[in-house]
Each structure stands twice: as structure tokens, then as C-alpha cells.
Design a protein around this motif. Structure first.
Motif, short mmCIF file in Angstrom:
data_model
loop_
_atom_site.label_atom_id
_atom_site.label_comp_id
_atom_site.label_asym_id
_atom_site.label_seq_id
_atom_site.Cartn_x
_atom_site.Cartn_y
_atom_site.Cartn_z
N LEU A 147 4.93 -8.92 10.89
CA LEU A 147 3.56 -8.69 11.53
C LEU A 147 2.83 -9.86 11.93
CD1 LEU A 147 2.08 -5.55 9.57
CD2 LEU A 147 3.50 -5.29 11.81
N LEU A 148 2.95 -10.97 10.93
CA LEU A 148 1.88 -11.92 11.21
C LEU A 148 2.58 -13.31 11.77
CD1 LEU A 148 0.06 -11.44 8.06
CD2 LEU A 148 -1.06 -11.08 10.24
N ARG A 181 -4.10 -5.83 10.42
CA ARG A 181 -2.70 -5.88 10.03
C ARG A 181 -2.58 -5.92 8.32
NH1 ARG A 181 -2.99 -7.68 14.88
NH2 ARG A 181 -1.14 -7.70 16.16
N TYR A 182 -3.45 -6.62 7.86
CA TYR A 182 -3.77 -6.58 6.35
C TYR A 182 -3.73 -5.12 5.66
CZ TYR A 182 -5.66 -7.60 1.64
OH TYR A 182 -5.68 -7.53 0.35
N ALA A 183 -4.89 -4.43 6.21
CA ALA A 183 -5.22 -3.07 6.06
C ALA A 183 -4.33 -2.32 6.12
CB ALA A 183 -6.46 -2.87 6.88
N LEU A 184 -3.27 -2.32 7.22
CA LEU A 184 -2.20 -1.37 7.41
C LEU A 184 -1.07 -1.69 6.23
CD1 LEU A 184 -2.04 -1.52 11.26
CD2 LEU A 184 -3.07 0.23 9.88
N LEU A 185 -0.99 -2.77 5.96
CA LEU A 185 0.14 -3.34 5.13
C LEU A 185 -0.36 -2.58 3.61
CD1 LEU A 185 1.05 -6.90 5.88
CD2 LEU A 185 2.32 -5.17 6.17
N PHE A 186 -1.57 -2.94 3.40
CA PHE A 186 -2.35 -2.50 2.22
C PHE A 186 -2.13 -0.94 1.84
CE2 PHE A 186 -5.80 -0.87 -0.31
CZ PHE A 186 -5.73 -1.46 -1.39
N ALA A 187 -2.24 -0.17 3.18
CA ALA A 187 -2.33 1.21 2.99
C ALA A 187 -0.93 1.71 2.71
CB ALA A 187 -2.80 1.88 4.35
N CYS A 188 0.11 1.11 3.40
CA CYS A 188 1.46 1.43 3.19
C CYS A 188 1.94 1.32 1.94
CB CYS A 188 2.46 0.81 4.04
SG CYS A 188 2.22 1.26 5.93
N LEU A 189 1.43 0.56 1.12
CA LEU A 189 1.83 0.45 -0.28
C LEU A 189 0.81 1.15 -1.12
CD1 LEU A 189 2.50 -3.75 -0.58
CD2 LEU A 189 4.02 -1.85 -0.83
N ALA A 190 -0.58 1.23 -0.93
CA ALA A 190 -1.46 1.71 -1.87
C ALA A 190 -1.47 3.35 -1.54
CB ALA A 190 -2.74 1.40 -1.59
N VAL A 191 -1.25 3.95 -0.71
CA VAL A 191 -1.26 5.41 -0.91
C VAL A 191 0.11 5.80 -1.59
CG1 VAL A 191 -0.73 7.35 0.89
CG2 VAL A 191 -2.27 5.59 1.61
N PRO A 192 1.10 5.44 -1.30
CA PRO A 192 2.16 6.03 -2.46
C PRO A 192 1.97 5.88 -3.65
CG PRO A 192 3.29 4.95 -0.53
CD PRO A 192 1.82 4.47 -0.24
N ALA A 193 1.62 4.57 -4.04
CA ALA A 193 1.19 4.22 -5.62
C ALA A 193 0.11 5.03 -6.12
CB ALA A 193 0.98 2.90 -5.48
N CYS A 194 -0.70 5.40 -5.49
CA CYS A 194 -1.90 6.27 -5.78
C CYS A 194 -1.44 7.56 -5.81
CB CYS A 194 -3.04 6.13 -4.84
SG CYS A 194 -3.85 4.40 -4.84
N ALA A 195 -0.80 8.11 -5.11
CA ALA A 195 -0.06 9.31 -5.02
C ALA A 195 1.02 9.73 -6.26
CB ALA A 195 0.50 9.84 -3.95
#
Length: 458
Positions: A147-148, A181-195
């Protein structure tokens, strides 16, 4: 807000960017699901073995309803021990993939029983499990690079870079693009981990701790690779050069240097395998048949003086002599066991220090400690087994040395294993190390983008 929406539309229009983000979201979701499935499988295995163990004991009690002594029941009775996975174990399975989490032991020599589980196929164990730690440490940086890497060079190749640098808010533009881009990467990892953490049934307090540490770790680790990508992007190279440089850096930091460090630790702190302890203990036990029994009993009462008056062994085979030389066999390798554990812990300590230089090593250490699946957790399980084994021997010794009969009702008096409670232990020092390293690299990346603005103005 409209500018942020415009940047988001640019990302959506990029097939590479959207495909990379969806792939990361899919991989992290599959990793969390796979980890939770493995944790549930281990829990079901532990639950399934409990009634089977009781059936074995009941059959043995029916076989020896009224023994003259406890020799046969002590020899044939197995005791279940288990190390239940923590609620956060789905994040990083660690040593639970290769070390036994269920072990049946007897009143015989302990060391020979502890390390029988090390005889696994190394080719099967080599790939490891596909868990969240694997996705975060090894795959997320690759998506961040995708992405970067062309953040600046792509604009230069399209002929828009000078125009963008001439804008009064050019610095904000770069920061906005990076942050999105950082926020989107963070969300892709954080949402499954939190769930996964919520669905794992973790208690409220433990859930808050686990989620806080995991989110901090994800943010810090992504910040490191985001900052590194900005540092390279600000050099003014072509997109292919940027991607090649970042991929090479990823290979060095996550694969080459950790492997070289592991080789260095193995050579600097040599540690024998647990199988070596098992063989040494068994050699002592097997050799005891040729050692005078009085000598064996003298060694036994040296550590068990309470049985000094009962240590006489009559002619012929006697169970108390048999269990005594198993005890002596364990004591003969006590020094080797201590050196073995100290060597492993020394390697673990140096691995933690390595996390101050290699963010992947530090992040992995944090996840394994948080999930209670690292070396200290495995050694703690072995300590529980050793303590329980002492209780088993203490239960049988009065029967053996006092030559008391052992009947069906005595089977019901046997000790029961009580596993430890797995609480989330946060290695704040390792978390701080990853955080500091990420902050330094991210700061360097922001400085690089600011210099790019100044150079463009000149």
C-alpha cells in the motif's frame, strides 16, 4: 471530511490496494478462526480424556480389589495432568503446537515421563500453526509495503508530484494518505482479533487487558512498517526500487536476522534436549538392577530420612526398593535438569532483549506471553506435574514402606491433579520496546516526508 472521502475513493479505485486490504482482512479472520478451532479442539480432548481415565482406574480397582501392598496399584495406575489453553491462546499457539498439553504419569521416575513427548516429527512441527501472530508478524508488513511503497514514486511517475508539492497543504496531504492507509490496515487486523477475544468467553477484566495489549501491539507494529515505508518512499527512488528495498528489509528483519540470532544463541548457550535427560534417567534406573540394594536404599533415605527405619529390604524383589531406585534415578539427573531449565530461560531472556532491535521478535514474544503459550508457560506446567508427582509418591510410600494392604477404597483416596489458572500476564517491557522502536521509525518517516516537501519547494 470531504478530502478524507476523496482519498478513500482513490484507494477503492486502486485494485491492488483494495485487493491487498481484503486479503489481509480474510487472512486475519481465518487465522483467528483457526486459532479458536484449535483451542476448542484441545479443550475437547482434555474433557474427553477425563472419563476415559476414570474408567481405567475403575478397571484397575476391580483387578486389584485387595492387594497385600500398593506395589501393583502404584505401578499400573496412571494419573492425568493437563494444561488447559487460556482464553487468549487463539492469538498465538506457540509451544502448544509441539509440547504436550496432556500427560499421563505414574509413580515411577518422572524425568523419563516428562520428555517422552519430545519425540515428534520435526518436519511436521517446522511450518508451525497458522495463527494471528503469524499474520501480524509476517504477512501484515507485506500488505503495508504493497500500500505504501509507491506513495510518492507513483505520483512522480504520473507527473503529479511537483503539483502536489506546490500545494500549501502538501504536508497534510501526505500525512492524510499515510494515516488513512494505516487506519485501514489496523482495522483489518484489529476487528478479527477483537471479535475472537469477545467470542472466546474471556472475563471482563481479562478481556479489557487482552484487547488493550493486542490493539497497542498492532498499532505499534504497523507504525514501524509504515514509518519504514515512508523513509524509503521519501528517498526519491522508483516504485520498483522502493518495493525491492522494503521486501529485502522485511526478509532481513523477520527471517534472516532472527534465524542468525537463534543460531548464535544456540551456540552461546548450549542446552541438551529433554530426551537426553530421559535417557540419562533411564540408564540410572536400568543400572540399578546391578547395584547393591543397600546402596540404593542409602541414597534414597538421604533425601527421605522419614523412611530410614523402614528402609530394610528383605531377600527377593520388593516394591519399595523398586520405587526407591526410580526416585534415585530422578535425583541423579537433578543437576542436569537444573542446567537444562536455566539454559532455556537464559535463551528466553536474550530473545526478549532481541525484541528491542527486531520488532517482529518483540511482538511475537508479547503475543506468546499474553496467550500463555511460551516457554515459561510450558515450564510452569512441568512444575505442576513435578509437584503432583511428589504428591503421588507421598501417597504410596506409607503403603509401601509400612507394608499396608491396598484395597478398592484406597483407590478413592488417590490425589487429584489441580491445574493452574491461566491469567493474562502482560510483558510491559516488551510492549514498551516495540512501542519505542516503532515511534523512532515512524518519526523518521514523518521527517522524511517533511524534507520531501522542503526539497520540492526548493
Amino acid at each position: 471530511m470531504s478530502r478524507l472521502t476523496f482519498e478513500l475513493r482513490l484507494i477503492v479505485r486502486s485494485r491492488l490496494s483494495i485487493a491487498a486490504l481484503l486479503l489481509l482482512l480474510l487472512l486475519s479472520t481465518l487465522a483467528v478462526w483457526s486459532g479458536m478451532q484449535e483451542v476448542e479442539r484441545q479443550r475437547q480432548t482434555i474433557a474427553r480424556l477425563a472419563p476415559l481415565h476414570e474408567q481405567d482406574v475403575a478397571a484397575l480397582a476391580a483387578r486389584y480389589p485387595a492387594s497385600k501392598d500398593a506395589g501393583n496399584p502404584a505401578y499400573y495406575t496412571f494419573y492425568n495432568t493437563w494444561d488447559a489453553p487460556s482464553d487468549a491462546a487463539f492469538l498465538a499457539l506457540g509451544l502448544r503446537d509441539v509440547a504436550p498439553y496432556v500427560l499421563r504419569i505414574r509413580a515411577l521416575g518422572l524425568q523419563a515421563q516428562l520428555y517422552e513427548g519430545e519425540t515428534f516429527n520435526p518436519e511436521i512441527a517446522l511450518p508451525g500453526r497458522f495463527d494471528f501472530a503469524f499474520v501480524l508478524i509476517y504477512l501484515a508488513p507485506l500488505i503495508a509495503i504493497a500500500l505504501l511503497h509507491d506513495l510518492v514514486s507513483g505520483e512522480r511517475q504520473a507527473g503529479r508530484l511537483r503539483l502536489l508539492l506546490a500545494m500549501p497543504d502538501a504536508a497534510r496531504l501526505w500525512r492524510r494518505r499515510v494515516a488513512l492507509r494505516y487506519a485501514l490496515l489496523f482495522a483489518c487486523l484489529a476487528v478479527p482479533a477483537c471479535a475472537g477475544a469477545v467470542l472466546s468467553g474471556t472475563g471482563v477484566v481479562a478481556l479489557v487487558i487482552v484487547l488493550a495489549v493486542v490493539l497497542i501491539l498492532i498499532a505499534a507494529y504497523l507504525a514501524f512498517w509504515t514509518g519504514l515505508s515512508m523513509v524509503v518512499s521519501a528517498r526519491g527512488w522508483r516504485s520498483v526500487t522502493n518495493a525491492t528495498t522494503l521486501m529485502g528489509t522485511w526478509a532481513v528483519l523477520t527471517l534472516v536476522l532472527p534465524a542468525l540470532a537463534n543460531v548464535a544463541l544456540v551456540r552461546a548457550i548450549p542446552v541438551h534436549q529433554g530426551v537426553d535427560l530421559m535417557l540419562a534417567q533411564r540408564q540410572t534406573v536400568h543400572g540399578a538392577w546391578e547395584v547393591p540394594r543397600d546402596e540404593t536404599m542409602r541414597k534414597f533415605v538421604a533425601s527421605h530420612p522419614e523412611w530410614r527405619d523402614k528402609a530394610h529390604v528383605p531377600p527377593g524383589f520388593h516394591w519399595k526398593w523398586y520405587f526407591a531406585f526410580h526416585q534415585v534415578g530422578d535425583e541423579s539427573v537433578a543437576g542436569q535438569v537444573r542446567d537444562y531449565r536455566e539454559g532455556l530461560l537464559a535463551r528466553q531472556a536474550w530473545t526478549g532483549r532481541l525484541g528491542w532491535l527486531l520488532p517482529g521478535v518483540g511482538a511475537q514474544a508479547v503475543l506468546h506471553r499474553l496467550a500463555d503459550t511460551d516457554l515459561p508457560a510450558q515450564l510452569a506446567y512441568q512444575d505442576e506435574i513435578a509437584a503432583f508427582h511428589r504428591r503421588i509418591r507421598a501417597f504410596y510410600y506409607p503403603y509401601l514402606f509400612n507394608e499396608r494392604p491396598f484395597g478398592t477404597e484406597d483407590f478413592g483416596k488417590r490425589p487429584a491433579f489441580a491445574p493452574r489458572a491461566a491469567d493474562p500476564l502482560v510483558p510491559w517491557g516488551d510492549v514498551f520496546a516495540v512501542f519505542v522502536l516503532a515511534g523512532v521509525v515512524l518519526g523518521a518517516g514523518l521527517v522524511g516526508l517533511r524534507r520531501l516537501r522542503v526539497e520540492g519547494a526548493d
